[in-house]
Design an enzyme around this catalytic site. Structure first.
Site, PDB file in Angstrom:
ATOM      1  N   GLY A   1       0.831  -1.208   0.000  1.00  0.00           N
ATOM      2  CA  GLY A   1       0.000   0.000   0.000  1.00  0.00           C
ATOM      3  C   GLY A   1       0.863   1.256   0.000  1.00  0.00           C
ATOM      4  O   GLY A   1       0.533   2.251  -0.659  1.00  0.00           O
TER       5      GLY A   1
ATOM      6  N   SER B   1      -3.802  -2.773  -0.434  1.00  0.00           N
ATOM      7  CA  SER B   1      -2.708  -3.567   0.111  1.00  0.00           C
ATOM      8  C   SER B   1      -3.225  -4.954   0.478  1.00  0.00           C
ATOM      9  O   SER B   1      -4.193  -5.075   1.247  1.00  0.00           O
ATOM     10  CB  SER B   1      -2.155  -2.878   1.358  1.00  0.00           C
ATOM     11  OG  SER B   1      -1.231  -3.721   1.991  1.00  0.00           O
TER      12      SER B   1
ATOM     13  N   HIS C   1      -2.159  -7.459   2.349  1.00  0.00           N
ATOM     14  CA  HIS C   1      -2.100  -8.090   3.683  1.00  0.00           C
ATOM     15  C   HIS C   1      -3.210  -7.630   4.619  1.00  0.00           C
ATOM     16  O   HIS C   1      -3.346  -8.134   5.719  1.00  0.00           O
ATOM     17  CB  HIS C   1      -0.711  -7.924   4.321  1.00  0.00           C
ATOM     18  CG  HIS C   1      -0.367  -6.559   4.825  1.00  0.00           C
ATOM     19  ND1 HIS C   1      -0.422  -6.237   6.161  1.00  0.00           N
ATOM     20  CD2 HIS C   1       0.067  -5.444   4.196  1.00  0.00           C
ATOM     21  CE1 HIS C   1      -0.019  -4.983   6.331  1.00  0.00           C
ATOM     22  NE2 HIS C   1       0.283  -4.484   5.148  1.00  0.00           N
TER      23      HIS C   1
ATOM     24  N   THR D   1      10.888  -7.300 -12.392  1.00  0.00           N
ATOM     25  CA  THR D   1      10.246  -8.580 -12.675  1.00  0.00           C
ATOM     26  C   THR D   1       9.086  -8.802 -11.705  1.00  0.00           C
ATOM     27  O   THR D   1       9.238  -8.626 -10.500  1.00  0.00           O
ATOM     28  CB  THR D   1      11.277  -9.727 -12.577  1.00  0.00           C
ATOM     29  OG1 THR D   1      12.313  -9.435 -13.496  1.00  0.00           O
ATOM     30  CG2 THR D   1      10.651 -11.072 -12.893  1.00  0.00           C
TER      31      THR D   1
ATOM     32  N   CYS E   1       5.015   4.924  19.217  1.00  0.00           N
ATOM     33  CA  CYS E   1       6.108   5.163  20.147  1.00  0.00           C
ATOM     34  C   CYS E   1       7.356   5.507  19.337  1.00  0.00           C
ATOM     35  O   CYS E   1       7.962   4.652  18.723  1.00  0.00           O
ATOM     36  CB  CYS E   1       6.338   3.918  20.967  1.00  0.00           C
ATOM     37  SG  CYS E   1       7.204   4.243  22.479  1.00  0.00           S
TER      38      CYS E   1
HETATM   39  N1  PLP Z   1      -2.667   3.141   4.195  1.00  0.00           N
HETATM   40  C1  PLP Z   1      -3.403   2.721   5.234  1.00  0.00           C
HETATM   41  C2  PLP Z   1      -4.710   3.377   5.521  1.00  0.00           C
HETATM   42  C3  PLP Z   1      -2.938   1.674   6.037  1.00  0.00           C
HETATM   43  O1  PLP Z   1      -3.674   1.258   7.065  1.00  0.00           O
HETATM   44  C4  PLP Z   1      -1.697   1.082   5.730  1.00  0.00           C
HETATM   45  C5  PLP Z   1      -1.145   0.009   6.581  1.00  0.00           C
HETATM   46  O2  PLP Z   1      -1.352  -0.022   7.778  1.00  0.00           O
HETATM   47  C6  PLP Z   1      -0.980   1.547   4.617  1.00  0.00           C
HETATM   48  C7  PLP Z   1      -1.501   2.575   3.863  1.00  0.00           C
HETATM   49  C8  PLP Z   1       0.335   0.956   4.226  1.00  0.00           C
HETATM   50  O3  PLP Z   1       0.155  -0.284   3.617  1.00  0.00           O
HETATM   51  P1  PLP Z   1       1.376  -1.326   3.526  1.00  0.00           P
HETATM   52  O4  PLP Z   1       1.570  -1.875   4.886  1.00  0.00           O
HETATM   53  O5  PLP Z   1       0.928  -2.364   2.545  1.00  0.00           O
HETATM   54  O6  PLP Z   1       2.546  -0.569   3.033  1.00  0.00           O
END
Ligand code: PLP
Length: 404
Positions: free
Chosen positions: A72, A201, A203, A239, A327
């Site tokens: 992301g 994203s 994951h 790639t 933190c």
């Molecule tokens: N944008 C938002 C709103 C997110 O919650 C996150 C991840 O926590 C990201 C972007 C970043 O995504 P990635 O962990 O795949 O880089």
């Protein structure tokens, strides 16, 4: 300790078994370089193009509008820097919000500090929602990009993207949305949202970490982040990560399959969680909009205690959640999202984010509701602020100005 309970799905999710099975052949059996013209290459090329088609259909896009990225963060960087550098001759003004993820805010800060772009950060109301009128008012003849997130990762509020899309279209301004927290949770239709760029994203929806998607509307020419070969139609050199591309497409497909059932189930669990917490624990406040909020997310402030202490105690009980505060180098920074909503620093420091997902059951919520009141009560018993409260001394919770 019993079963470990994971209530932190906005941070990440485990890989869905069907996603993993779909990926495995592309590690061993089908390993050709998709750019090779022999049959080994053609097999993996086909897997990529089938995945692209699948993702495009699910997002209401055309396959040529989809590129695969590494996460992301990369998608956001590509969208924002790519637009800024491509359109800098037209203007240098970017509009975003105060509650974006760091993967947007830091990109804007970089463009501002190193390249002189002007950034307007749109505020939010006390529920964490942007007023489209504020965006409209912020537009100047130098505005080249609006980047507003779809769903906030900390509090789950859902922004009025369709309305913003209409404004952007009317003014012919490129509109990007960071949809990392909406992907796989709700249906996304890029045309309906009226966006020109959209980041996802994998994951966050049961694909592996390190897989991302960027939608780039047909006709929009933005700069690339990575230069090299002509991969992804010259938009992202390197790639292709075939197994991860197959996996993210499969995960998005699976999420649509049981989306409506799963969202109802998780909403019920969240209602049980919030009702239970409010009933069993005094001095708590639920952050975010009561209804314009994604079904799986609950951000709760527990007065008189620190979120970190609460998290560690929950972890000892086998329950994983998250705080809104980051933190940084030993200092506890209050969450920029809660601050933007006007939540006091002290309330913000006692806030916890619970984010539900596939694995969670009613029993998980029962366990949480059993241990949480005891932990809160123990931590409060050690807090001088709580002691003051018991003695009737006015604390910063009643007199916030005194301490800030
Ligand atoms: N944008 C938002 C709103 C997110 O919650 C996150 C991840 O926590 C990201 C972007 C970043 O995504 P990635 O962990 O795949 O880089």
């Amino acid at each position: 300790m019993g079963k470990k309970i994971y209530i932190d799905h906005n941070a990440t999710t485990p890989v869905h078994p069907e996603v993993l099975s779909s990926m495995l052949p592309y590690f061993k059996e089908f390993y050709g370089n998709p750019s090779s013209i022999h049959s080994f290459g053609q097999e993996t090329r086909k897997a990529i193009e089938d995945s692209r088609e699948k993702v495009a259909k699910l997002l209401g896009a055309e396959s040529s509008e989809i590129i695969f990225t590494s996460c992301g963060t990369e998608s956001n960087n590509h969208a924002i820097k790519g637009t800024a550098f491509a359109l800098q001759n037209r203007g240098n003004h970017i509009i975003t919000s105060k509650i974006e993820h760091h993967a947007v805010i830091e990109v804007c800060e970089y463009l501002s500090k190193k390249f002189g772009f002007e950034i307007t950060y749109i505020p939010v109301d006390k529920h964490g929602i942007i007023d489209p009128e504020d965006v409209k008012k912020a537009i100047t003849d130098k505005t080249i990009l609006i980047s507003i997130m779809h769903i906030n990762n900390e509090i789950g509020t859902i922004q009025p993207i369709e309305e913003l899309g209409k404004i952007a279209q009317e003014k012919q301004i490129v509109f990007h949305t960071d949809a990392v927290q909406s992907g796989g949770k709700i249906q996304i239709d890029v045309k309906k949202l009226g966006v020109s760029l959209l980041s996802l994203s994998g994951h966050k929806f049961y694909a592996p970490k390190g897989a991302g998607i960027l939608y780039i509307k047909k006709g929009l020419k933005i700069h690339s982040l990575l230069h090299g070969g002509s991969h992804e139609k010259n938009r992202r050199a390197g790639t292709e990560n075939v197994p991860y591309i197959v996996g993210i497409a499969k995960a998005l497909e699976l999420s649509y399959k049981d989306m409506s059932k799963e969202s109802k189930r998780l909403l019920q669990l969240r209602e049980k969680l919030e009702k239970g917490i409010v009933e069993k624990i005094e001095y708590v406040q639920i952050n975010g909009h009561p209804s314009k909020r994604i079904f799986n997310t609950s951000n709760i402030s527990f007065d008189f205690i620190e979120g970190e202490g609460l998290l560690l105690s929950l972890d000892l009980e086998g329950i994983a959640a998250s705080t809104g505060s980051a933190c940084t180098s030993g200092t506890l920074e209050p969450s920029h999202v809660l601050s933007a909503m006007g939540v006091s620093v002290t309330n913000s420091q006692g806030s916890i984010r619970f984010s539900l997902g596939h694995q969670n059951t009613e029993e998980d919520i029962d366990k949480l509701l059993d241990v949480l009141p005891k932990i809160v009560s123990r931590l409060r018993s050690m807090s001088p602020l709580w002691e003051d409260k018991q003695k009737g001394v006015k604390t910063q919770f009643e007199d916030p100005k005194k301490y800030h």
